[in-house]
Write a protein that holds these residues in place. Sequence first.
Motif, PDB file in Angstrom:
ATOM      1  N   MET A   1       5.143  40.303  31.577  1.00  0.00           N
ATOM      2  CA  MET A   1       4.880  41.707  31.296  1.00  0.00           C
ATOM      3  C   MET A   1       6.167  42.507  31.425  1.00  0.00           C
ATOM      4  O   MET A   1       7.012  42.188  32.242  1.00  0.00           O
ATOM      5  N   GLN A   2       6.250  43.578  30.646  1.00  0.00           N
ATOM      6  CA  GLN A   2       7.442  44.405  30.676  1.00  0.00           C
ATOM      7  C   GLN A   2       7.113  45.840  31.040  1.00  0.00           C
ATOM      8  O   GLN A   2       6.009  46.317  30.804  1.00  0.00           O
ATOM      9  N   ASN A   3       8.082  46.530  31.581  1.00  0.00           N
ATOM     10  CA  ASN A   3       7.992  47.933  31.944  1.00  0.00           C
ATOM     11  C   ASN A   3       8.682  48.713  30.827  1.00  0.00           C
ATOM     12  O   ASN A   3       9.906  48.811  30.804  1.00  0.00           O
ATOM     13  N   ILE A   4       7.914  49.228  29.871  1.00  0.00           N
ATOM     14  CA  ILE A   4       8.467  49.928  28.715  1.00  0.00           C
ATOM     15  C   ILE A   4       7.824  51.308  28.611  1.00  0.00           C
ATOM     16  O   ILE A   4       6.602  51.440  28.688  1.00  0.00           O
ATOM     17  N   VAL A   5       8.670  52.329  28.432  1.00  0.00           N
ATOM     18  CA  VAL A   5       8.201  53.704  28.275  1.00  0.00           C
ATOM     19  C   VAL A   5       8.841  54.289  27.020  1.00  0.00           C
ATOM     20  O   VAL A   5      10.037  54.115  26.797  1.00  0.00           O
ATOM     21  N   ILE A   6       8.036  54.988  26.226  1.00  0.00           N
ATOM     22  CA  ILE A   6       8.549  55.725  25.069  1.00  0.00           C
ATOM     23  C   ILE A   6       7.982  57.132  25.160  1.00  0.00           C
ATOM     24  O   ILE A   6       6.760  57.313  25.226  1.00  0.00           O
ATOM     25  N   LEU A   7       8.874  58.124  25.213  1.00  0.00           N
ATOM     26  CA  LEU A   7       8.471  59.522  25.311  1.00  0.00           C
ATOM     27  C   LEU A   7       9.165  60.330  24.225  1.00  0.00           C
ATOM     28  O   LEU A   7      10.348  60.116  23.955  1.00  0.00           O
ATOM     29  N   ALA A   8       8.451  61.263  23.625  1.00  0.00           N
ATOM     30  CA  ALA A   8       9.055  62.217  22.700  1.00  0.00           C
ATOM     31  C   ALA A   8       8.720  63.601  23.230  1.00  0.00           C
ATOM     32  O   ALA A   8       7.555  63.903  23.510  1.00  0.00           O
ATOM     33  N   GLY A   9       9.754  64.422  23.401  1.00  0.00           N
ATOM     34  CA  GLY A   9       9.500  65.737  23.957  1.00  0.00           C
ATOM     35  C   GLY A   9      10.697  66.645  23.855  1.00  0.00           C
ATOM     36  O   GLY A   9      11.684  66.341  23.174  1.00  0.00           O
ATOM     37  N   ASN A  10      10.603  67.774  24.564  1.00  0.00           N
ATOM     38  CA  ASN A  10      11.635  68.802  24.559  1.00  0.00           C
ATOM     39  C   ASN A  10      12.397  68.804  25.880  1.00  0.00           C
ATOM     40  O   ASN A  10      11.783  68.735  26.951  1.00  0.00           O
ATOM     41  N   VAL A  11      13.709  68.909  25.781  1.00  0.00           N
ATOM     42  CA  VAL A  11      14.564  68.960  26.969  1.00  0.00           C
ATOM     43  C   VAL A  11      14.326  70.287  27.683  1.00  0.00           C
ATOM     44  O   VAL A  11      14.352  71.351  27.073  1.00  0.00           O
ATOM     45  N   GLY A  12      14.095  70.215  29.005  1.00  0.00           N
ATOM     46  CA  GLY A  12      13.770  71.404  29.776  1.00  0.00           C
ATOM     47  C   GLY A  12      14.970  72.205  30.255  1.00  0.00           C
ATOM     48  O   GLY A  12      14.869  73.405  30.474  1.00  0.00           O
ATOM     49  N   ALA A  13      16.107  71.560  30.424  1.00  0.00           N
ATOM     50  CA  ALA A  13      17.316  72.237  30.911  1.00  0.00           C
ATOM     51  C   ALA A  13      18.525  71.380  30.546  1.00  0.00           C
ATOM     52  O   ALA A  13      18.397  70.181  30.309  1.00  0.00           O
ATOM     53  N   THR A  14      19.680  72.010  30.504  1.00  0.00           N
ATOM     54  CA  THR A  14      20.910  71.279  30.246  1.00  0.00           C
ATOM     55  C   THR A  14      21.051  70.163  31.278  1.00  0.00           C
ATOM     56  O   THR A  14      20.836  70.394  32.474  1.00  0.00           O
ATOM     57  N   PRO A  15      21.381  68.946  30.854  1.00  0.00           N
ATOM     58  CA  PRO A  15      21.484  67.830  31.796  1.00  0.00           C
ATOM     59  C   PRO A  15      22.507  68.081  32.902  1.00  0.00           C
ATOM     60  O   PRO A  15      23.538  68.714  32.685  1.00  0.00           O
ATOM     61  N   GLU A  16      22.192  67.587  34.098  1.00  0.00           N
ATOM     62  CA  GLU A  16      23.127  67.605  35.220  1.00  0.00           C
ATOM     63  C   GLU A  16      23.837  66.263  35.213  1.00  0.00           C
ATOM     64  O   GLU A  16      23.191  65.216  35.054  1.00  0.00           O
ATOM     65  N   THR A  17      25.145  66.283  35.371  1.00  0.00           N
ATOM     66  CA  THR A  17      25.889  65.025  35.372  1.00  0.00           C
ATOM     67  C   THR A  17      26.744  64.907  36.625  1.00  0.00           C
ATOM     68  O   THR A  17      27.131  65.906  37.223  1.00  0.00           O
ATOM     69  N   ARG A  18      26.987  63.670  36.988  1.00  0.00           N
ATOM     70  CA  ARG A  18      27.887  63.374  38.099  1.00  0.00           C
ATOM     71  C   ARG A  18      28.463  61.982  37.867  1.00  0.00           C
ATOM     72  O   ARG A  18      28.002  61.234  37.014  1.00  0.00           O
ATOM     73  N   THR A  19      29.453  61.662  38.648  1.00  0.00           N
ATOM     74  CA  THR A  19      30.092  60.350  38.565  1.00  0.00           C
ATOM     75  C   THR A  19      30.038  59.712  39.935  1.00  0.00           C
ATOM     76  O   THR A  19      30.346  60.355  40.944  1.00  0.00           O
ATOM     77  N   THR A  20      29.649  58.447  39.994  1.00  0.00           N
ATOM     78  CA  THR A  20      29.568  57.734  41.269  1.00  0.00           C
ATOM     79  C   THR A  20      30.966  57.368  41.758  1.00  0.00           C
ATOM     80  O   THR A  20      31.939  57.470  41.011  1.00  0.00           O
ATOM     81  N   GLN A  21      31.060  56.910  42.997  1.00  0.00           N
ATOM     82  CA  GLN A  21      32.338  56.458  43.538  1.00  0.00           C
ATOM     83  C   GLN A  21      32.889  55.283  42.742  1.00  0.00           C
ATOM     84  O   GLN A  21      34.085  55.090  42.661  1.00  0.00           O
ATOM     85  N   GLY A  22      31.991  54.517  42.123  1.00  0.00           N
ATOM     86  CA  GLY A  22      32.411  53.397  41.292  1.00  0.00           C
ATOM     87  C   GLY A  22      32.747  53.812  39.870  1.00  0.00           C
ATOM     88  O   GLY A  22      32.894  52.979  38.991  1.00  0.00           O
ATOM     89  N   ASN A  23      32.818  55.139  39.618  1.00  0.00           N
ATOM     90  CA  ASN A  23      33.189  55.720  38.324  1.00  0.00           C
ATOM     91  C   ASN A  23      32.132  55.532  37.230  1.00  0.00           C
ATOM     92  O   ASN A  23      32.465  55.467  36.052  1.00  0.00           O
ATOM     93  N   THR A  24      30.855  55.417  37.618  1.00  0.00           N
ATOM     94  CA  THR A  24      29.758  55.349  36.657  1.00  0.00           C
ATOM     95  C   THR A  24      29.215  56.755  36.439  1.00  0.00           C
ATOM     96  O   THR A  24      28.878  57.452  37.398  1.00  0.00           O
ATOM     97  N   LYS A  25      29.122  57.175  35.181  1.00  0.00           N
ATOM     98  CA  LYS A  25      28.577  58.488  34.840  1.00  0.00           C
ATOM     99  C   LYS A  25      27.051  58.424  34.912  1.00  0.00           C
ATOM    100  O   LYS A  25      26.439  57.446  34.484  1.00  0.00           O
ATOM    101  N   ILE A  26      26.440  59.473  35.484  1.00  0.00           N
ATOM    102  CA  ILE A  26      24.982  59.594  35.567  1.00  0.00           C
ATOM    103  C   ILE A  26      24.602  60.962  35.013  1.00  0.00           C
ATOM    104  O   ILE A  26      25.206  61.971  35.390  1.00  0.00           O
ATOM    105  N   ALA A  27      23.611  60.997  34.123  1.00  0.00           N
ATOM    106  CA  ALA A  27      23.082  62.256  33.595  1.00  0.00           C
ATOM    107  C   ALA A  27      21.586  62.299  33.890  1.00  0.00           C
ATOM    108  O   ALA A  27      20.875  61.314  33.686  1.00  0.00           O
TER     109      ALA A  27
END
Length: 136
Positions: A1-27
């Motif tokens: 079995m797989q964990n799969i989600v598909i959503l279509a919708g409207n963005v509620g606010a401008t994304p918040e972004t940050r970068t981890t100590q390992g230099n991975t971007k997260i939004a």
Amino acid sequence: MQNIVILAGNVGATPETRTTQGNTKIAIFSLATSRPKFDSDGKIAKDGEGRRMEETEWHRITCFGALAKTVEKYVEKGQKLLIEGRIHYTKWTDQQDVERYGVEIIAEKVTFLTRGKSQQGTNGAADEPEGEDVPF
């Protein structure tokens, strides 16, 4: 079995972004999805003016790496997106020693169903998505 989600919708606010100590971007951003509200007879409920009533649900969307960079650059409040990913549950204990639970959608693919407001008047600049349904 797989964990799969598909959503279509409207963005509620401008994304918040940050970068981890390992230099991975997260939004992180919220996505609103809506569906018709039904009455006790199973029919679509209508308000006093005869308009269809809807129920809206809010989803927390998290993107990593290159996808997070694309989201940071192109996603804006009000934009319509299609999100493909998986559900991720978290559990933690707060400062009052109460167990808390959370849920988020880890996006693996984002398809733009509309352009952001700041991009609607442009003519395909080299650093923009090339079409309205561009998967990243």
